[in-house]
Motif scaffolding. Structure first.
Motif, short mmCIF file in Angstrom:
data_model
loop_
_atom_site.label_atom_id
_atom_site.label_comp_id
_atom_site.label_asym_id
_atom_site.label_seq_id
_atom_site.Cartn_x
_atom_site.Cartn_y
_atom_site.Cartn_z
N ILE A 192 0.86 -1.19 0.00
CA ILE A 192 0.00 0.00 0.00
C ILE A 192 0.89 1.24 0.00
CG2 ILE A 192 -1.74 1.30 1.26
CD1 ILE A 192 -2.76 -1.34 0.11
N PRO A 193 0.74 2.13 -0.97
CA PRO A 193 1.50 3.39 -0.92
C PRO A 193 1.21 4.13 0.38
CG PRO A 193 0.49 3.11 -3.08
CD PRO A 193 -0.08 2.04 -2.20
N ALA A 194 2.24 4.61 1.02
CA ALA A 194 2.09 5.23 2.34
C ALA A 194 1.15 6.43 2.31
CB ALA A 194 3.46 5.63 2.88
N ALA A 195 1.08 7.10 1.14
CA ALA A 195 0.25 8.31 1.05
C ALA A 195 -1.20 8.01 0.70
CB ALA A 195 0.85 9.26 0.01
N ASN A 196 -1.57 6.76 0.49
CA ASN A 196 -2.99 6.47 0.28
C ASN A 196 -3.80 7.01 1.46
OD1 ASN A 196 -2.43 5.20 -2.13
ND2 ASN A 196 -3.37 3.25 -1.59
N PRO A 197 -4.95 7.63 1.22
CA PRO A 197 -5.63 8.39 2.27
C PRO A 197 -6.08 7.58 3.48
CG PRO A 197 -7.00 8.19 0.30
CD PRO A 197 -5.64 7.75 -0.08
N TYR A 198 -6.32 6.26 3.29
CA TYR A 198 -6.77 5.45 4.42
C TYR A 198 -5.71 4.44 4.86
CZ TYR A 198 -11.09 7.48 2.69
OH TYR A 198 -12.04 8.37 2.24
N ALA A 199 -4.48 4.65 4.42
CA ALA A 199 -3.41 3.71 4.77
C ALA A 199 -3.14 3.68 6.26
CB ALA A 199 -2.13 4.07 4.01
N ALA A 200 -3.33 4.81 6.93
CA ALA A 200 -3.08 4.89 8.37
C ALA A 200 -4.33 5.38 9.10
CB ALA A 200 -1.90 5.80 8.66
N ALA A 201 -5.49 5.10 8.49
CA ALA A 201 -6.75 5.57 9.07
C ALA A 201 -7.83 4.55 8.79
CB ALA A 201 -7.12 6.93 8.49
N ASP A 202 -9.00 4.78 9.37
CA ASP A 202 -10.14 3.88 9.14
C ASP A 202 -10.53 3.92 7.66
OD1 ASP A 202 -12.33 2.21 9.66
OD2 ASP A 202 -13.65 3.95 9.87
N GLY A 203 -10.67 2.77 7.06
CA GLY A 203 -11.01 2.67 5.65
C GLY A 203 -10.10 1.66 4.96
N ALA A 204 -10.51 1.24 3.76
CA ALA A 204 -9.73 0.25 3.01
C ALA A 204 -8.44 0.88 2.51
CB ALA A 204 -10.55 -0.30 1.85
N ASP A 205 -7.32 0.22 2.79
CA ASP A 205 -6.01 0.79 2.49
C ASP A 205 -5.80 1.03 1.00
OD1 ASP A 205 -5.57 0.54 5.17
OD2 ASP A 205 -4.17 -1.13 5.02
N GLU A 206 -6.42 0.21 0.15
CA GLU A 206 -6.19 0.32 -1.31
C GLU A 206 -6.82 1.55 -1.93
OE1 GLU A 206 -6.07 -4.06 -0.23
OE2 GLU A 206 -7.33 -2.33 0.26
N ILE A 207 -7.77 2.18 -1.24
CA ILE A 207 -8.53 3.28 -1.83
C ILE A 207 -7.66 4.53 -2.01
CG2 ILE A 207 -10.43 4.90 -1.44
CD1 ILE A 207 -11.91 2.63 -0.02
#
Length: 454
Positions: A192-207
Protein backbone atom coordinates in the motif's frame (compact mmCIF):
# COMPACT_ATOMS: atom_id res chain seq x y z
CA UNK A 1 10.78 38.30 -48.40
CA UNK A 2 11.48 37.11 -44.84
CA UNK A 3 8.52 39.17 -43.58
CA UNK A 4 6.26 37.66 -46.24
CA UNK A 5 7.39 34.16 -45.33
CA UNK A 6 6.75 34.86 -41.66
CA UNK A 7 3.21 36.00 -42.44
CA UNK A 8 2.57 32.88 -44.52
CA UNK A 9 4.01 30.74 -41.74
CA UNK A 10 1.72 32.36 -39.20
CA UNK A 11 -1.28 31.82 -41.49
CA UNK A 12 -0.32 28.20 -42.06
CA UNK A 13 -0.19 27.47 -38.35
CA UNK A 14 -3.20 29.44 -37.17
CA UNK A 15 -5.47 30.09 -40.13
CA UNK A 16 -7.64 27.00 -39.76
CA UNK A 17 -9.80 25.14 -37.27
CA UNK A 18 -9.45 21.48 -36.39
CA UNK A 19 -11.84 18.99 -37.94
CA UNK A 20 -12.10 15.61 -36.19
CA UNK A 21 -12.28 12.63 -38.54
CA UNK A 22 -11.41 8.95 -38.50
CA UNK A 23 -9.14 6.91 -40.76
CA UNK A 24 -9.60 3.13 -40.72
CA UNK A 25 -6.36 1.67 -39.38
CA UNK A 26 -7.16 -2.04 -38.88
CA UNK A 27 -10.22 -4.29 -38.99
CA UNK A 28 -11.33 -7.70 -37.76
CA UNK A 29 -11.43 -7.27 -33.98
CA UNK A 30 -14.08 -8.86 -31.77
CA UNK A 31 -15.49 -6.46 -29.15
CA UNK A 32 -12.37 -4.29 -28.68
CA UNK A 33 -12.38 -2.60 -25.27
CA UNK A 34 -8.81 -1.36 -24.82
CA UNK A 35 -5.84 -0.18 -26.91
CA UNK A 36 -2.45 0.05 -25.19
CA UNK A 37 1.16 0.47 -26.30
CA UNK A 38 4.17 -1.08 -24.61
CA UNK A 39 6.62 1.68 -25.48
CA UNK A 40 7.40 0.38 -28.97
CA UNK A 41 5.66 0.60 -32.36
CA UNK A 42 3.00 -2.05 -31.56
CA UNK A 43 -0.53 -1.57 -30.30
CA UNK A 44 -2.12 -4.22 -28.09
CA UNK A 45 -5.85 -4.52 -28.68
CA UNK A 46 -7.82 -6.07 -25.82
CA UNK A 47 -10.94 -7.98 -26.81
CA UNK A 48 -13.71 -8.41 -24.26
CA UNK A 49 -13.80 -12.11 -25.13
CA UNK A 50 -10.49 -12.67 -23.32
CA UNK A 51 -7.98 -12.29 -26.15
CA UNK A 52 -5.24 -9.68 -26.61
CA UNK A 53 -4.08 -9.15 -30.20
CA UNK A 54 -0.98 -7.30 -31.45
CA UNK A 55 -1.55 -4.63 -34.09
CA UNK A 56 1.68 -3.63 -35.82
CA UNK A 57 2.63 -0.21 -37.13
CA UNK A 58 2.17 -1.47 -40.71
CA UNK A 59 -1.53 -1.99 -39.84
CA UNK A 60 -1.20 -5.79 -39.87
CA UNK A 61 -2.56 -7.78 -36.93
CA UNK A 62 -0.60 -10.83 -35.81
CA UNK A 63 -2.60 -14.01 -36.47
CA UNK A 64 -1.73 -15.49 -33.08
CA UNK A 65 -2.94 -13.96 -29.84
CA UNK A 66 -0.50 -12.28 -27.48
CA UNK A 67 -2.59 -13.69 -24.61
CA UNK A 68 -5.75 -15.77 -24.50
CA UNK A 69 -7.45 -16.13 -21.10
CA UNK A 70 -10.96 -16.72 -22.41
CA UNK A 71 -11.31 -19.83 -20.23
CA UNK A 72 -10.89 -17.73 -17.07
CA UNK A 73 -13.49 -15.06 -17.67
CA UNK A 74 -17.20 -14.44 -17.70
CA UNK A 75 -18.42 -12.35 -20.63
CA UNK A 76 -21.53 -10.57 -21.79
CA UNK A 77 -22.84 -7.11 -21.04
CA UNK A 78 -20.14 -5.26 -19.09
CA UNK A 79 -18.16 -8.34 -18.09
CA UNK A 80 -15.08 -9.82 -19.72
CA UNK A 81 -11.42 -8.95 -20.19
CA UNK A 82 -11.55 -5.20 -19.62
CA UNK A 83 -8.13 -3.70 -18.92
CA UNK A 84 -4.41 -3.90 -19.69
CA UNK A 85 -1.43 -1.97 -18.37
CA UNK A 86 2.26 -2.52 -19.07
CA UNK A 87 4.69 -2.01 -16.21
CA UNK A 88 6.79 1.17 -16.63
CA UNK A 89 9.85 -1.13 -16.75
CA UNK A 90 8.23 -3.62 -19.12
CA UNK A 91 11.23 -3.50 -21.46
CA UNK A 92 13.36 -5.05 -18.72
CA UNK A 93 10.99 -6.98 -16.43
CA UNK A 94 8.35 -8.08 -18.98
CA UNK A 95 5.43 -7.58 -16.57
CA UNK A 96 1.94 -6.50 -17.57
CA UNK A 97 -1.36 -6.43 -15.70
CA UNK A 98 -4.90 -7.30 -16.72
CA UNK A 99 -8.35 -6.65 -15.27
CA UNK A 100 -11.11 -9.19 -15.94
CA UNK A 101 -14.29 -10.64 -14.46
CA UNK A 102 -13.75 -14.29 -13.56
CA UNK A 103 -16.25 -17.12 -14.03
CA UNK A 104 -17.91 -16.11 -10.76
CA UNK A 105 -18.31 -12.53 -11.96
CA UNK A 106 -15.74 -11.08 -9.54
CA UNK A 107 -13.18 -8.51 -10.66
CA UNK A 108 -9.65 -9.92 -10.84
CA UNK A 109 -6.43 -7.95 -11.25
CA UNK A 110 -3.57 -10.24 -12.25
CA UNK A 111 0.05 -9.95 -13.37
CA UNK A 112 1.39 -11.76 -16.42
CA UNK A 113 4.76 -11.75 -18.17
CA UNK A 114 6.03 -11.82 -21.73
CA UNK A 115 7.65 -14.96 -23.12
CA UNK A 116 11.42 -14.58 -22.77
CA UNK A 117 12.09 -15.83 -26.30
CA UNK A 118 9.13 -14.34 -28.17
CA UNK A 119 8.08 -10.70 -27.60
CA UNK A 120 4.80 -11.35 -29.42
CA UNK A 121 3.69 -14.04 -26.98
CA UNK A 122 2.83 -13.91 -23.29
CA UNK A 123 3.23 -16.67 -20.73
CA UNK A 124 -0.18 -18.18 -20.06
CA UNK A 125 0.03 -18.46 -16.27
CA UNK A 126 -0.50 -15.31 -14.24
CA UNK A 127 -0.39 -14.26 -10.59
CA UNK A 128 -3.59 -12.90 -9.07
CA UNK A 129 -3.04 -9.70 -7.07
CA UNK A 130 -6.58 -8.81 -6.12
CA UNK A 131 -10.08 -10.32 -6.33
CA UNK A 132 -13.13 -8.14 -5.64
CA UNK A 133 -16.61 -9.73 -5.48
CA UNK A 134 -19.23 -8.05 -7.68
CA UNK A 135 -22.89 -8.02 -6.55
CA UNK A 136 -24.21 -7.41 -10.08
CA UNK A 137 -23.03 -7.95 -13.65
CA UNK A 138 -22.59 -4.28 -14.57
CA UNK A 139 -20.51 -1.29 -13.43
CA UNK A 140 -17.28 -3.27 -13.30
CA UNK A 141 -14.98 -0.39 -14.29
CA UNK A 142 -12.01 -2.12 -15.88
CA UNK A 143 -9.24 0.31 -16.74
CA UNK A 144 -5.71 -0.08 -15.33
CA UNK A 145 -3.03 2.60 -15.64
CA UNK A 146 0.37 3.23 -14.11
CA UNK A 147 0.57 6.77 -12.86
CA UNK A 148 3.55 9.12 -13.03
CA UNK A 149 4.26 8.07 -9.43
CA UNK A 150 4.88 4.47 -10.58
CA UNK A 151 1.82 3.06 -8.80
CA UNK A 152 -0.95 1.02 -10.43
CA UNK A 153 -4.35 2.74 -10.52
CA UNK A 154 -7.55 0.68 -10.84
CA UNK A 155 -11.01 2.02 -11.67
CA UNK A 156 -13.84 0.24 -9.85
CA UNK A 157 -17.54 0.79 -10.51
CA UNK A 158 -20.12 0.85 -7.73
CA UNK A 159 -21.13 -2.77 -8.29
CA UNK A 160 -24.12 -2.16 -10.53
CA UNK A 161 -27.88 -1.94 -10.25
CA UNK A 162 -29.54 1.44 -10.47
CA UNK A 163 -28.63 4.28 -8.15
CA UNK A 164 -26.06 2.38 -6.04
CA UNK A 165 -28.66 0.96 -3.62
CA UNK A 166 -25.91 -0.41 -1.37
CA UNK A 167 -24.31 3.05 -1.13
CA UNK A 168 -20.98 1.42 -1.86
CA UNK A 169 -19.36 4.39 -3.61
CA UNK A 170 -19.47 6.47 -0.42
CA UNK A 171 -18.45 3.60 1.87
CA UNK A 172 -14.74 3.95 2.56
CA UNK A 173 -14.55 0.32 3.69
CA UNK A 174 -15.74 -0.98 0.29
CA UNK A 175 -13.49 -1.23 -2.79
CA UNK A 176 -16.42 -0.74 -5.19
CA UNK A 177 -17.14 2.76 -6.51
CA UNK A 178 -13.52 3.80 -6.03
CA UNK A 179 -10.18 4.57 -7.59
CA UNK A 180 -7.62 2.20 -6.10
CA UNK A 181 -3.83 2.62 -5.98
CA UNK A 182 -1.36 -0.23 -5.43
CA UNK A 183 2.41 -0.51 -5.16
CA UNK A 184 3.05 -3.60 -7.28
CA UNK A 185 6.84 -3.41 -6.93
CA UNK A 186 6.82 -4.22 -3.23
CA UNK A 187 4.95 -6.56 -0.93
CA UNK A 188 3.22 -9.87 -1.62
CA UNK A 189 1.22 -9.62 -3.79
CA UNK A 190 1.38 -5.81 -3.45
CA UNK A 191 2.05 -3.05 -0.94
CA UNK A 192 0.00 0.00 0.00
CA UNK A 193 1.50 3.39 -0.92
CA UNK A 194 2.09 5.23 2.34
CA UNK A 195 0.25 8.31 1.05
CA UNK A 196 -2.99 6.47 0.28
CA UNK A 197 -5.63 8.39 2.27
CA UNK A 198 -6.77 5.45 4.42
CA UNK A 199 -3.41 3.71 4.77
CA UNK A 200 -3.08 4.89 8.37
CA UNK A 201 -6.75 5.57 9.07
CA UNK A 202 -10.14 3.88 9.14
CA UNK A 203 -11.01 2.67 5.65
CA UNK A 204 -9.73 0.25 3.01
CA UNK A 205 -6.01 0.79 2.49
CA UNK A 206 -6.19 0.32 -1.31
CA UNK A 207 -8.53 3.28 -1.83
CA UNK A 208 -7.16 6.42 -3.46
CA UNK A 209 -10.49 8.19 -4.12
CA UNK A 210 -14.18 7.50 -3.47
CA UNK A 211 -17.51 8.46 -5.01
CA UNK A 212 -17.26 6.85 -8.46
CA UNK A 213 -20.23 5.36 -10.34
CA UNK A 214 -18.45 3.57 -13.18
CA UNK A 215 -15.03 5.03 -14.13
CA UNK A 216 -14.91 2.93 -17.31
CA UNK A 217 -11.94 4.86 -18.74
CA UNK A 218 -9.27 7.09 -17.26
CA UNK A 219 -5.80 8.26 -18.30
CA UNK A 220 -2.87 10.40 -17.23
CA UNK A 221 -1.71 13.46 -19.16
CA UNK A 222 1.88 12.71 -20.17
CA UNK A 223 2.87 16.38 -19.81
CA UNK A 224 1.46 17.58 -16.48
CA UNK A 225 0.56 14.21 -14.93
CA UNK A 226 -3.07 15.15 -14.26
CA UNK A 227 -5.53 12.28 -14.01
CA UNK A 228 -8.61 12.46 -16.27
CA UNK A 229 -11.50 10.20 -15.24
CA UNK A 230 -14.64 9.77 -17.33
CA UNK A 231 -17.39 8.56 -15.01
CA UNK A 232 -20.54 7.14 -16.60
CA UNK A 233 -23.71 8.85 -15.39
CA UNK A 234 -26.93 7.43 -13.98
CA UNK A 235 -29.70 9.10 -16.00
CA UNK A 236 -28.89 12.66 -16.96
CA UNK A 237 -25.24 13.67 -16.65
CA UNK A 238 -21.94 12.28 -17.97
CA UNK A 239 -18.95 13.65 -16.12
CA UNK A 240 -15.26 14.19 -16.78
CA UNK A 241 -12.98 14.76 -13.81
CA UNK A 242 -9.48 16.23 -13.85
CA UNK A 243 -7.30 16.11 -10.74
CA UNK A 244 -3.59 16.16 -9.89
CA UNK A 245 -2.30 12.79 -8.73
CA UNK A 246 -0.92 13.84 -5.36
CA UNK A 247 -2.02 11.93 -2.28
CA UNK A 248 -5.62 11.37 -3.38
CA UNK A 249 -8.42 11.49 -0.85
CA UNK A 250 -10.90 12.88 -3.39
CA UNK A 251 -14.64 12.29 -3.11
CA UNK A 252 -16.13 12.55 -6.60
CA UNK A 253 -19.66 12.67 -5.22
CA UNK A 254 -21.63 9.65 -6.42
CA UNK A 255 -24.33 8.67 -5.27
CA UNK A 256 -24.84 11.99 -3.53
CA UNK A 257 -24.39 13.83 -6.83
CA UNK A 258 -24.68 12.93 -10.48
CA UNK A 259 -22.24 15.36 -12.03
CA UNK A 260 -23.04 18.71 -10.40
CA UNK A 261 -26.65 17.80 -9.63
CA UNK A 262 -27.93 16.36 -6.37
CA UNK A 263 -29.04 12.73 -6.76
CA UNK A 264 -29.45 11.23 -3.27
CA UNK A 265 -27.87 13.38 -0.59
CA UNK A 266 -29.24 11.49 2.42
CA UNK A 267 -26.42 10.78 4.85
CA UNK A 268 -23.84 12.48 2.60
CA UNK A 269 -20.83 14.49 3.66
CA UNK A 270 -20.84 18.25 3.21
CA UNK A 271 -20.94 19.47 -0.39
CA UNK A 272 -17.69 21.40 0.06
CA UNK A 273 -15.87 18.13 0.68
CA UNK A 274 -16.77 16.84 -2.79
CA UNK A 275 -14.66 17.19 -5.95
CA UNK A 276 -17.03 18.19 -8.75
CA UNK A 277 -16.45 17.50 -12.46
CA UNK A 278 -14.19 19.55 -14.69
CA UNK A 279 -16.71 19.11 -17.52
CA UNK A 280 -20.14 17.55 -17.98
CA UNK A 281 -22.61 16.88 -20.77
CA UNK A 282 -26.21 15.74 -20.87
CA UNK A 283 -27.32 12.15 -21.38
CA UNK A 284 -30.95 12.90 -20.56
CA UNK A 285 -33.72 11.57 -22.77
CA UNK A 286 -33.65 13.06 -26.26
CA UNK A 287 -29.97 14.04 -26.10
CA UNK A 288 -28.80 11.02 -28.11
CA UNK A 289 -26.10 10.41 -25.50
CA UNK A 290 -25.93 7.56 -23.00
CA UNK A 291 -22.44 6.69 -21.75
CA UNK A 292 -19.11 8.53 -21.78
CA UNK A 293 -16.02 6.74 -23.10
CA UNK A 294 -13.00 8.54 -21.70
CA UNK A 295 -9.88 9.07 -23.76
CA UNK A 296 -6.65 11.05 -23.59
CA UNK A 297 -5.18 14.51 -23.66
CA UNK A 298 -3.62 14.68 -27.12
CA UNK A 299 0.17 15.03 -26.91
CA UNK A 300 1.12 13.86 -30.41
CA UNK A 301 2.87 15.95 -33.06
CA UNK A 302 0.86 15.34 -36.25
CA UNK A 303 -2.07 17.62 -35.39
CA UNK A 304 -1.02 20.80 -33.55
CA UNK A 305 -4.58 22.08 -33.07
CA UNK A 306 -5.40 18.96 -31.06
CA UNK A 307 -2.55 19.46 -28.59
CA UNK A 308 -3.65 19.90 -24.99
CA UNK A 309 -7.28 18.96 -25.62
CA UNK A 310 -8.90 15.99 -23.90
CA UNK A 311 -10.70 13.59 -26.26
CA UNK A 312 -13.69 11.45 -25.31
CA UNK A 313 -16.65 9.81 -27.04
CA UNK A 314 -20.21 8.88 -26.22
CA UNK A 315 -21.19 5.27 -26.84
CA UNK A 316 -24.62 6.15 -28.29
CA UNK A 317 -24.18 9.46 -30.12
CA UNK A 318 -21.26 8.23 -32.31
CA UNK A 319 -19.52 11.57 -31.84
CA UNK A 320 -16.11 12.47 -30.43
CA UNK A 321 -15.79 15.42 -28.12
CA UNK A 322 -12.87 17.62 -27.13
CA UNK A 323 -12.53 19.36 -23.77
CA UNK A 324 -10.52 22.58 -23.79
CA UNK A 325 -8.27 23.86 -21.02
CA UNK A 326 -11.25 25.87 -19.69
CA UNK A 327 -13.63 22.89 -19.61
CA UNK A 328 -15.68 23.82 -22.66
CA UNK A 329 -16.67 20.98 -25.01
CA UNK A 330 -16.83 20.86 -28.81
CA UNK A 331 -18.00 17.90 -30.85
CA UNK A 332 -17.32 16.21 -34.14
CA UNK A 333 -20.07 15.31 -36.54
CA UNK A 334 -21.45 11.76 -36.40
CA UNK A 335 -18.53 9.47 -37.22
CA UNK A 336 -18.35 6.04 -38.87
CA UNK A 337 -18.38 2.87 -36.81
CA UNK A 338 -19.99 4.16 -33.66
CA UNK A 339 -20.26 2.31 -30.38
CA UNK A 340 -16.85 3.68 -29.41
CA UNK A 341 -15.60 1.69 -26.43
CA UNK A 342 -11.99 2.79 -26.05
CA UNK A 343 -9.30 5.21 -27.10
CA UNK A 344 -5.60 4.44 -27.18
CA UNK A 345 -2.32 6.11 -28.02
CA UNK A 346 0.80 4.75 -29.67
CA UNK A 347 4.34 5.41 -28.45
CA UNK A 348 4.30 8.73 -30.35
CA UNK A 349 1.09 9.76 -28.54
CA UNK A 350 -1.00 9.71 -31.72
CA UNK A 351 -4.63 8.93 -30.95
CA UNK A 352 -6.74 5.89 -31.90
CA UNK A 353 -10.31 4.82 -31.15
CA UNK A 354 -12.08 1.47 -31.50
CA UNK A 355 -15.65 0.65 -32.46
CA UNK A 356 -17.42 -2.25 -30.81
CA UNK A 357 -20.05 -2.14 -33.55
CA UNK A 358 -17.75 -3.12 -36.43
CA UNK A 359 -14.48 -4.18 -34.78
CA UNK A 360 -12.45 -1.44 -36.47
CA UNK A 361 -9.55 0.48 -34.93
CA UNK A 362 -9.47 4.01 -36.33
CA UNK A 363 -6.82 6.71 -36.22
CA UNK A 364 -8.17 10.07 -35.06
CA UNK A 365 -7.07 12.78 -37.51
CA UNK A 366 -7.47 16.48 -38.18
CA UNK A 367 -8.71 16.66 -41.77
CA UNK A 368 -7.97 20.37 -42.04
CA UNK A 369 -4.32 19.34 -42.39
CA UNK A 370 -5.03 17.51 -45.63
CA UNK A 371 -5.57 20.61 -47.73
CA UNK A 372 -3.31 23.32 -49.08
CA UNK A 373 -2.99 26.17 -46.58
CA UNK A 374 -3.20 29.03 -49.03
CA UNK A 375 -6.49 28.50 -50.83
CA UNK A 376 -5.50 30.36 -53.98
CA UNK A 377 -1.96 29.05 -54.11
CA UNK A 378 -0.94 27.62 -57.49
CA UNK A 379 0.99 24.85 -55.70
CA UNK A 380 -0.12 21.86 -53.63
CA UNK A 381 1.68 18.97 -51.93
CA UNK A 382 0.65 15.33 -52.28
CA UNK A 383 0.11 12.77 -50.86
CA UNK A 384 -0.80 14.45 -47.61
CA UNK A 385 -0.22 12.81 -45.14
CA UNK A 386 3.01 11.55 -46.72
CA UNK A 387 4.86 8.30 -46.12
CA UNK A 388 8.54 8.66 -46.98
CA UNK A 389 8.14 10.92 -50.02
CA UNK A 390 5.93 13.66 -51.38
CA UNK A 391 5.60 15.67 -54.59
CA UNK A 392 4.50 19.18 -55.47
CA UNK A 393 1.86 19.93 -58.09
CA UNK A 394 1.93 23.24 -59.93
CA UNK A 395 -1.47 24.42 -61.12
CA UNK A 396 0.22 26.75 -63.59
CA UNK A 397 2.86 24.31 -64.80
CA UNK A 398 5.57 26.75 -63.71
CA UNK A 399 8.84 24.85 -63.30
CA UNK A 400 11.52 24.68 -62.03
CA UNK A 401 10.45 25.14 -58.40
CA UNK A 402 12.68 25.65 -55.40
CA UNK A 403 11.26 23.46 -52.61
CA UNK A 404 12.24 24.03 -48.98
CA UNK A 405 10.92 22.07 -45.99
CA UNK A 406 10.78 23.68 -42.53
CA UNK A 407 9.69 22.38 -39.16
CA UNK A 408 7.01 24.39 -37.35
CA UNK A 409 9.64 26.43 -35.50
CA UNK A 410 10.89 27.71 -38.88
CA UNK A 411 14.10 25.66 -38.99
CA UNK A 412 15.09 24.71 -42.54
CA UNK A 413 15.47 20.96 -42.91
CA UNK A 414 16.03 20.39 -46.62
CA UNK A 415 15.98 22.21 -49.93
CA UNK A 416 16.02 21.09 -53.56
CA UNK A 417 14.96 22.12 -57.04
CA UNK A 418 12.37 20.08 -58.94
CA UNK A 419 11.61 20.14 -62.67
CA UNK A 420 8.17 18.47 -62.82
CA UNK A 421 5.07 17.32 -60.95
CA UNK A 422 6.22 13.70 -60.71
CA UNK A 423 9.48 14.25 -58.86
CA UNK A 424 9.37 12.65 -55.42
CA UNK A 425 11.05 14.48 -52.56
CA UNK A 426 12.54 12.12 -49.98
CA UNK A 427 11.52 12.91 -46.40
CA UNK A 428 12.08 9.44 -44.98
CA UNK A 429 14.70 10.87 -42.63
CA UNK A 430 12.15 13.14 -40.92
CA UNK A 431 10.10 12.00 -37.95
CA UNK A 432 6.31 11.91 -37.94
CA UNK A 433 4.69 15.29 -37.48
CA UNK A 434 3.70 18.58 -39.08
CA UNK A 435 6.00 20.44 -41.50
CA UNK A 436 5.82 23.46 -43.77
CA UNK A 437 6.70 23.29 -47.47
CA UNK A 438 7.76 26.49 -49.23
CA UNK A 439 7.55 26.43 -53.03
CA UNK A 440 9.09 29.29 -55.04
CA UNK A 441 8.94 29.74 -58.79
CA UNK A 442 11.35 31.83 -60.86
CA UNK A 443 9.71 35.05 -59.70
CA UNK A 444 10.68 34.27 -56.11
CA UNK A 445 7.11 34.40 -54.80
CA UNK A 446 6.77 31.91 -51.88
CA UNK A 447 3.77 29.65 -51.26
CA UNK A 448 3.56 27.81 -47.95
CA UNK A 449 1.65 24.53 -47.49
CA UNK A 450 1.30 22.22 -44.50
CA UNK A 451 2.58 18.67 -44.84
CA UNK A 452 1.91 15.84 -42.41
CA UNK A 453 4.46 13.05 -42.36
CA UNK A 454 3.32 9.73 -40.86
Amino acid sequence: MKQLYALLLLFALNGFSQTIALQSFATGFNSPVEIVNAGDDRLFVVQQTGVIKILNANQVTNPSAFLNISSLISTGGERGLLGLAFHPNYATNGYFYVNYTNTSGSTVVARYSVNASNPNLANTVGTILLTIPQPYANHNGGTLRFGPDGYLYIGMGDGGSGGDPGNRAQNKNELLGKMLRLDVDNGTPYAIPAANPYAAADGADEIWAIGMRNPWKFSFDTVDGNLWIADVGQENVEEINKVPVGDGGYNFGWRCYEGNSAYDTSGCAAQNTMTFPFATYSSAGGSGNCSVTGGYVYRGTAYPNFVGKYFFADYCSDKIGMVSSTGSISYSSVLPGGGFTTFGVNASNELFVASQNNGVVYKVVDTSLGVNDVEKSPFSVYPNPAHGTFAVHSGTGAFPLQITVFDISGKKLLSRTIESDNENIDVSGLSSGLYLVNAQDNSGMPSVSRLVIE
